[in-house]
Scaffold this active site. Structure first.
Site, mmCIF file in Angstrom:
data_model
loop_
_atom_site.group_PDB
_atom_site.id
_atom_site.type_symbol
_atom_site.label_atom_id
_atom_site.label_comp_id
_atom_site.label_asym_id
_atom_site.label_seq_id
_atom_site.Cartn_x
_atom_site.Cartn_y
_atom_site.Cartn_z
ATOM 1 N N LYS A 1 45.727 44.755 40.018
ATOM 2 C CA LYS A 1 46.205 44.035 41.483
ATOM 3 C C LYS A 1 45.520 45.130 42.518
ATOM 4 O O LYS A 1 45.194 46.756 42.758
ATOM 5 C CB LYS A 1 47.840 44.762 42.039
ATOM 6 C CG LYS A 1 47.730 43.496 43.131
ATOM 7 C CD LYS A 1 48.919 43.624 43.286
ATOM 8 C CE LYS A 1 49.920 43.081 44.590
ATOM 9 N NZ LYS A 1 50.841 42.665 45.000
ATOM 10 N N LYS B 1 43.608 40.559 39.876
ATOM 11 C CA LYS B 1 44.140 39.964 41.700
ATOM 12 C C LYS B 1 43.203 40.756 42.605
ATOM 13 O O LYS B 1 43.373 42.013 42.709
ATOM 14 C CB LYS B 1 45.832 40.151 41.639
ATOM 15 C CG LYS B 1 46.325 39.795 42.697
ATOM 16 C CD LYS B 1 47.519 39.943 42.803
ATOM 17 C CE LYS B 1 48.340 39.378 44.365
ATOM 18 N NZ LYS B 1 49.682 39.788 44.717
HETATM 19 C C1 PBG Z 1 54.110 41.110 46.578
HETATM 20 C C2 PBG Z 1 52.527 40.147 46.475
HETATM 21 C C3 PBG Z 1 51.828 40.199 47.014
HETATM 22 C C4 PBG Z 1 50.784 38.814 46.719
HETATM 23 C C5 PBG Z 1 51.689 38.645 45.324
HETATM 24 N N1 PBG Z 1 52.735 39.789 44.907
HETATM 25 C C6 PBG Z 1 51.315 41.036 48.539
HETATM 26 C C7 PBG Z 1 51.059 42.625 48.505
HETATM 27 O O1 PBG Z 1 50.705 43.860 47.838
HETATM 28 O O2 PBG Z 1 50.763 42.602 49.594
HETATM 29 C C8 PBG Z 1 49.793 38.121 47.054
HETATM 30 C C9 PBG Z 1 49.833 36.891 46.385
HETATM 31 C C10 PBG Z 1 48.789 36.050 47.923
HETATM 32 O O3 PBG Z 1 48.188 36.823 48.585
HETATM 33 O O4 PBG Z 1 48.561 34.822 47.322
HETATM 34 N N2 PBG Z 1 53.602 42.817 45.988
#
Ligand code: PBG
Length: 334
Positions: free
Chosen positions: A200, A255
């Site tokens: 991520k 992601k």
């Molecule tokens: C939370 C999380 C995030 C997303 C999914 N779970 C945001 C982040 O890490 O700041 C992002 C999903 C999206 O942008 O559609 N940890």
């Protein structure tokens, strides 16, 4: 590879008709490849538009049920639920995450009661619950790794008890998968699936999501760069995934998706467990903005964006376009 020469080979032969193109297509989308992220809020019989994600709404729990019904009708078997927590329930520790009667637990119980066959994924991370919007516990400008893990264990057990099918740690603390897996085993949640957001990245593409769950205004200059991956890195994704698999992840995720197709390919080529990808909020909003301006053609651009992610190696895709794609698949338009 056989050597090919023109004109004995004319690659256009297999492109000449729609039915022929379909029969030789190397990648096909199915509605069962799609996971639909949904935003939940407090209240009843209400929805709220999300300004930065035109077409996506937050729903009260009773309204979420209609979305779940729609998902199943369209052949989408999985949803991912994200809560927008009221401001007065947030604190620096994200305590509300561990309350068995919090919004997400109530929602999971209701969804599973009405649609036991629908697979429900819940995020494990503190950001919807913390007053500062970080995924972990903040002390003197540092996100504390091990203290956060202790809280994530509690959050995971709370979500498991509420009845979700898959927990998805998205927090990027080190060692959390092993700790969570251990706690699940000890507490008799042996079959709980862990979908780890393993690779991520610290991405600007999450901006609209942070609006949707009301987190992120106070993140500070570095944002989440001290715990999420640096977009310049590729080999490091291998380490992240290898660690999470060794610690007990069943599925891993990359992601965002579109700017990280090389990472999806690398992970799916190198590991033998399923690799999911998340077409995140910013990817959605970018495409929707162009569609709404008439600059890109809706159905073609949406399916092409998802096909690319699947072709790169993702076995399933979280996407806000899930119902649109499933509808098009049903009509035979993809
Ligand atoms: C939370 C999380 C995030 C997303 C999914 N779970 C945001 C982040 O890490 O700041 C992002 C999903 C999206 O942008 O559609 N940890």
């Amino acid at each position: 590879m056989t050597s090919r020469k023109f004109p004995s080979t004319r690659l256009r032969r297999l492109r000449s008709k729609k039915a022929i193109r379909s029969v030789v297509a190397e990648t096909n989308l199915l509605s069962t490849d799609l996971i639909w992220p949904l935003f939940v809020m407090e209240g009843s019989n209400n929805t709220q538009p999300i300004e930065t994600m035109p077409g996506v709404k937050r729903h009260t729990v009773d309204k979420i049920l209609f979305q779940c019904e729609k998902a199943l009708e369209l052949g989408i078997n999985m949803v991912a639920l994200f809560p927008k927590i009221e401001k007065d329930k947030k604190d620096p520790f994200g305590s509300n995450a561990n309350d068995e009667n919090n919004l997400i637990c109530r929602c999971v119980r209701d969804v599973k009661k009405h649609f036991p066959e629908l697979i429900v994924i819940c995020d494990v991370a503190l950001d919807p619950y913390t007053s500062h919007g970080h995924d972990g516990i903040l002390k003197d400008d540092v996100i504390l790794n091990d203290e956060t893990n202790d809280s994530l264990i509690k959050q995971s057990l709370t979500l498991a008890a509420a009845g979700c099918d898959i927990i998805a740690p998205s927090d990027m603390m080190d060692g959390r998968i092993g700790k969570i897996r251990n706690a699940l085993e000890k507490n008799n949640f042996k079959d709980m699936i862990i979908l780890s957001y393993a690779a991520k990245y610290a991405s600007a593409f999450y901006g609209p999501f942070r609006d949707a769950v009301g987190a992120g205004k106070l993140l500070g200059d570095e944002g989440k760069a001290t715990y999420q991956m640096d977009p310049r890195n590729k080999s490091e994704a291998i380490s992240e995934v290898a660690l999470d698999i060794n610690e007990g992840a069943d599925i891993v995720m990359v992601k965002p998706a579109m700017p990280y197709l090389d990472i999806i390919k690398q992970i799916s080529d190198n590991f033998d467990i399923p690799c999911f990808a998340y077409q995140v909020s910013g990817e959605y909003s970018m495409l929707i903005a162009a569609i709404q301006n008439g600059w890109l053609s809706e159905n073609d651009i949406i399916s092409e964006s998802i096909l690319g992610i699947k072709r790169a190696g993702a076995s399933a895709i979280l996407t806000y376009f899930a119902p649109v794609i499933a509808e098009n698949l049903k009509q035979g338009q993809i």
